[in-house]
Design an enzyme around this catalytic site. Structure first.
Site, PDB file in Angstrom:
ATOM      1  N   ARG A 153     -25.659  -1.501   6.414  1.00  0.00           N
ATOM      2  CA  ARG A 153     -25.389  -2.918   6.203  1.00  0.00           C
ATOM      3  C   ARG A 153     -26.031  -3.789   7.273  1.00  0.00           C
ATOM      4  NH1 ARG A 153     -20.398  -4.481   3.145  1.00  0.00           N
ATOM      5  NH2 ARG A 153     -21.092  -3.702   1.139  1.00  0.00           N
ATOM      6  N   GLU A 212     -19.731  -5.026   9.453  1.00  0.00           N
ATOM      7  CA  GLU A 212     -20.687  -4.249  10.241  1.00  0.00           C
ATOM      8  C   GLU A 212     -21.781  -5.135  10.829  1.00  0.00           C
ATOM      9  OE1 GLU A 212     -19.522  -3.420   7.253  1.00  0.00           O
ATOM     10  OE2 GLU A 212     -18.505  -1.514   7.587  1.00  0.00           O
ATOM     11  N   LYS A 267       0.851  -1.190   0.000  1.00  0.00           N
ATOM     12  CA  LYS A 267       0.000   0.000   0.000  1.00  0.00           C
ATOM     13  C   LYS A 267       0.890   1.245   0.000  1.00  0.00           C
ATOM     14  CE  LYS A 267      -4.520   0.914   1.690  1.00  0.00           C
ATOM     15  NZ  LYS A 267      -5.603   0.386   2.492  1.00  0.00           N
TER      16      LYS A 267
HETATM   17  C1  LIG Z   1     -18.938  -1.665   4.185  1.00  0.00           C
HETATM   18  C2  LIG Z   1     -17.729  -0.785   4.272  1.00  0.00           C
HETATM   19  N1  LIG Z   1     -17.104  -0.619   5.459  1.00  0.00           N
HETATM   20  C3  LIG Z   1     -16.023   0.175   5.540  1.00  0.00           C
HETATM   21  C4  LIG Z   1     -15.531   0.816   4.432  1.00  0.00           C
HETATM   22  C5  LIG Z   1     -14.380   1.770   4.540  1.00  0.00           C
HETATM   23  N2  LIG Z   1     -13.199   1.299   3.807  1.00  0.00           N
HETATM   24  C6  LIG Z   1     -12.877   1.751   2.585  1.00  0.00           C
HETATM   25  S1  LIG Z   1     -11.514   1.042   1.981  1.00  0.00           S
HETATM   26  C7  LIG Z   1     -11.307   0.118   3.361  1.00  0.00           C
HETATM   27  C8  LIG Z   1     -10.144  -0.809   3.476  1.00  0.00           C
HETATM   28  C9  LIG Z   1     -10.203  -1.840   2.420  1.00  0.00           C
HETATM   29  O1  LIG Z   1      -9.114  -2.686   2.604  1.00  0.00           O
HETATM   30  P1  LIG Z   1      -8.724  -3.703   1.462  1.00  0.00           P
HETATM   31  O2  LIG Z   1      -9.923  -4.367   0.937  1.00  0.00           O
HETATM   32  O3  LIG Z   1      -7.638  -4.565   1.961  1.00  0.00           O
HETATM   33  O4  LIG Z   1      -8.198  -2.756   0.302  1.00  0.00           O
HETATM   34  P2  LIG Z   1      -6.937  -1.769   0.325  1.00  0.00           P
HETATM   35  O5  LIG Z   1      -7.461  -0.425   0.750  1.00  0.00           O
HETATM   36  O6  LIG Z   1      -5.952  -2.295   1.295  1.00  0.00           O
HETATM   37  O7  LIG Z   1      -6.456  -1.761  -1.062  1.00  0.00           O
HETATM   38  C10 LIG Z   1     -12.310   0.360   4.280  1.00  0.00           C
HETATM   39  C11 LIG Z   1     -12.422  -0.262   5.604  1.00  0.00           C
HETATM   40  C12 LIG Z   1     -16.212   0.614   3.216  1.00  0.00           C
HETATM   41  N3  LIG Z   1     -15.817   1.218   2.090  1.00  0.00           N
HETATM   42  N4  LIG Z   1     -17.280  -0.195   3.158  1.00  0.00           N
END
Ligand SMILES: Cc1ncc(C[n+]2csc(CCOP(=O)(O)OP(=O)(O)O)c2C)c(N)n1
Length: 660
Positions: free
Chosen positions: A411, A383, A296
């Site tokens: 959710r 969630e 990242k």
């Molecule tokens: C239902 C939901 N909960 C929380 C989020 C907030 N959120 C956006 S990106 C993210 C992290 C995602 O991590 P990952 O899938 O590993 O992707 P990366 O950002 O590491 O590429 C979160 C928690 C969201 N978009 N949707």
């Protein structure tokens, strides 16, 4: 492994290849050898643009090579590419004809910060919330099969989103259906914060199975290079390799759930990635996971340990990565006040437990995790689980506080109904980002919580007028037995006194802020973030000679029926104001109450809030003003309504002429 390139970070990005790439078809005309350089140019372009406008910089930097390899290996948009969340898809936007608009991202009228079907034919599925891609992609794959078509369907998902419930459910069905589906796993060991949970451990163990991966590569190379039967032997060995994978790799994904596994692969090496994706394309008899390891924030100028900066940034210095200093927000953020206040409450009440679903920093729970690591949990992007986990905690006498953004709590609606409210359990919901959130736009606005929470029996729902009252409400919730929810907006408070000790509020009691002793024939009843604009509007009205009573409703459920019915009997105009969808919202609750008590005759009730349409992204001030949800808007609306009342009155009054 191909050798690593050394990225160059120029202030004016080199666009040797990029300037000629206006669609993935342009990319596919290049030699595979050029892809690494294309990726370097894209990385520079993202860095340069985001250093000016800010965005999901780190997440997108980590997925540059993935986007290049995907659009190179697949015939997009004929082959369907489905991104999870979409916050990491800036390279995808650049490659699909949106390069020149990247600097408008998240701004009013500009590109969306996530994916939207109406923005590009390459955004095959709208996104913003996590863990949706596998279900959508599986649907597309089945539709393809039903229609007798033969294109590929590929989902890209992060390691943390993969752990989300929906993604797990899709995996379960995909393995069972044996549909041709490719999943590219972007494994950077990170959510926004470090990834949590058993799946993170599982992926770790795969990474740890280095011996297997080395053996697999060596066997593959040997067979490939073998004279005469090389290719055939190689293909035959694939089955063996699958068997080895099943035997060596830990976990159910490969062993039990019917997925083939390709990887792992260096997710910043375009050649290796294209090779892996080509291998996945050959698998015809079921779903396959291509496991890419990425970093990242790859190439972000500063590598100092700041998880959040590697995910998303505001504008920053291109050379050092340092955030461009904005004046420290003078009133503190609601989020910060909430985190601090919860810590204070936890100091005096050992039964309070703090929960976040993968948003420790966004909710202020990071403070609690630091101070009370034993009593705070980040459950990951989960969630629904978070709410029922809280229900379980409360069954045993603890007081869980679910700090979840308004939009993400959507959710968990059934868990709120079925697991918490039906059993009247003592679970608290603290919803940050309630209302219009700004740049993140339609997927992230928190406009529905009033409607969906007030419909559920046993729920108490409230919203503070400012950050001091938020402290009071948190205190009140924790002293109230039963489900209770509080919503508060994104951003800074109004500068209220947060030093004073929090006070217990009476549940279901509103507060009259202006015009307690009469205040003319108009009342403005505001909820939460709209209270201060309503007060300012009332001052403006007073300058015009229009007196208005202003009420801080505090609770939408239960409503202060005593006060509202009194207003219904004494006023001619009641204006309700809320930062949420009007349908079923606060104003609707007030009308229902007045109607049930037969007070609507001769009384005009006007509801101000967000109309029934999708609200775009952009500066929240601008969006609020667009819907009249600021002091000027409230003033104008009340003025208009008062004029109508006066006209009506004038019409009813017998004229001097007729009396004579
Ligand atoms: C239902 C939901 N909960 C929380 C989020 C907030 N959120 C956006 S990106 C993210 C992290 C995602 O991590 P990952 O899938 O590993 O992707 P990366 O950002 O590491 O590429 C979160 C928690 C969201 N978009 N949707």
């Amino acid at each position: 492994m191909a050798k690593h390139y050394s990225p160059r970070y120029n202030t004016r990005p080199n666009m040797k290849f990029l300037q000629a790439i206006n669609s993935p078809a342009d990319l596919r005309r290049l030699r595979q050898d050029d892809l690494q350089e294309v990726a370097a140019e894209i990385r520079n372009y993202i860095l340069e643009t985001m250093s000016r406008v800010g965005g999901h910089t780190g997440a997108s930097l980590g997925a540059v090579e993935l986007a290049v390899a995907l659009h190179y290996a697949f015939d997009t948009p004929r082959d369907r590419l489905v991104w999870d969340v979409g916050h990491q898809a800036y390279a995808h936007k650049i490659l699909t004809g949106r390069r020149e608009q990247l600097h408008t991202i998240k701004q009013y009228g500009g590109l969306s910060g996530f994916l939207r079907r109406d923005e590009s034919e390459h955004d095959t599925f709208g996104a913003g919330h996590a863990s949706t891609s596998l279900s959508a992609a599986l649907g597309m794959a089945i539709a393809r099969d039903q229609k007798g078509e033969d294109h590929h369907v590929v989902a890209l998902i992060g390691d943390s989103s993969l752990a989300g419930g929906m993604a797990m459910e899709a995996i379960n069905q995909a393995g069972h259906l044996k549909t041709r589906l490719i999943v590219l796993l972007n494994d950077n060991e990170m959510s926004i914060a470090p990834a949590v949970g058993g799946l993170a451990g599982y992926l770790n163990r795969i990474r740890g199975a280095q011996g297997y991966h080395r053996f697999k590569d060596e066997v593959g190379d040997l067979l490939h290079d073998a004279p005469l039967f090389g290719e055939r032997l190689y293909q035959a060995a694939k089955t063996v390799k699958d068997a080895i994978a099943a035997a060596v790799l830990p976990g159910a994904l490969v062993n039990e759930l019917g997925f083939k596994y390709v990887g792992y692969v260096d997710g910043h090496n375009t050649r290796a990635l294209v090779h892996a994706l080509e291998e996945a394309k050959q698998i015809k008899d079921g779903p396959v996971v291509v496991h890419a390891l990425t970093q990242k924030g790859k190439g972000f100028p500063s590598r100092e340990k700041n998880y959040y900066a590697w995910h998303a940034t505001g504008p920053f210095d291109l050379k050092t990565g340092a955030a461009v200093k904005s004046a420290k927000p003078a009133p503190p953020l609601y989020t910060a006040v909430f985190g601090e206040s919860l810590c204070e409450e936890m100091a005096s009440d050992p039964s309070v437990i703090a929960l976040t679903a993968a948003m420790p920093d966004g909710t202020g729970i990071d403070k609690v995790l630091e101070r009370y690591p034993e009593r705070a949990f980040d459950v990951g992007i989960a969630e629904q689980h978070c709410v029922t986990f809280a229900a379980g905690l409360s069954c045993e006498g603890l007081k869980p506080v679910c700090a979840i953004y308004s939009t993400f709590l959507q959710r968990a609606f059934d868990q709120i109904v079925h697991d918490v409210c039906l059993q009247n359990l003592n679970v608290k919901f603290c919803m940050d980002r309630a209302g219009i959130v700004g740049g993140d736009g339609p997927t992230h606005h928190g406009l529905l919580d009033i409607t969906y929470l007030r419909a559920v029996p046993n729920m108490v729902a409230m919203a503070p007028k400012d950050e001091a009252e938020m402290r009071d409400m948190l205190h009140t919730m924790l002293h109230y037995e039963g489900p209770a929810a509080m919503r508060y907006p994104r951003g800074v408070g109004v500068g209220a006194d947060i030093k004073r000790a929090p006070q217990l509020l009476e549940v279901g009691k509103a507060e009259i802020l202006r015009g307690a002793e009469g205040g003319g024939e108009v009342a403005i009843v505001a909820y939460g973030s709209m209270v201060h604009p309503a007060l300012a509007a009332a001052e403006q009205l007073a300058r015009d000679g229009v007196e208005a009573t202003v009420v801080n409703a505090r609770f939408v459920k239960p409503l202060d029926s005593g006060l509202l019915l009194a207003l219904g009997r004494t006023k001619r105009l009641i204006v309700t104001v809320e930062e949420a969808y009007l349908a079923g919202g606060f104003g609707s609750a007030v009308i229902e109450l007045l109607e049930e008590n037969g007070l609507l005759d001769g009384l005009r009730v006007v509801r101000m809030g967000v109309p029934d349409r999708i609200i775009t992204h952009g500066d929240p001030k601008l969006l609020l003003a667009k819907y009249g949800l600021d002091a000027d808007g409230i003033y104008t609306r009340v003025r208009e309504c008062v004029e109508v009342l006066e006209e009506r009155r004038a019409r009813r009054r017998p004229s001097v002429h007729s009396r004579a």
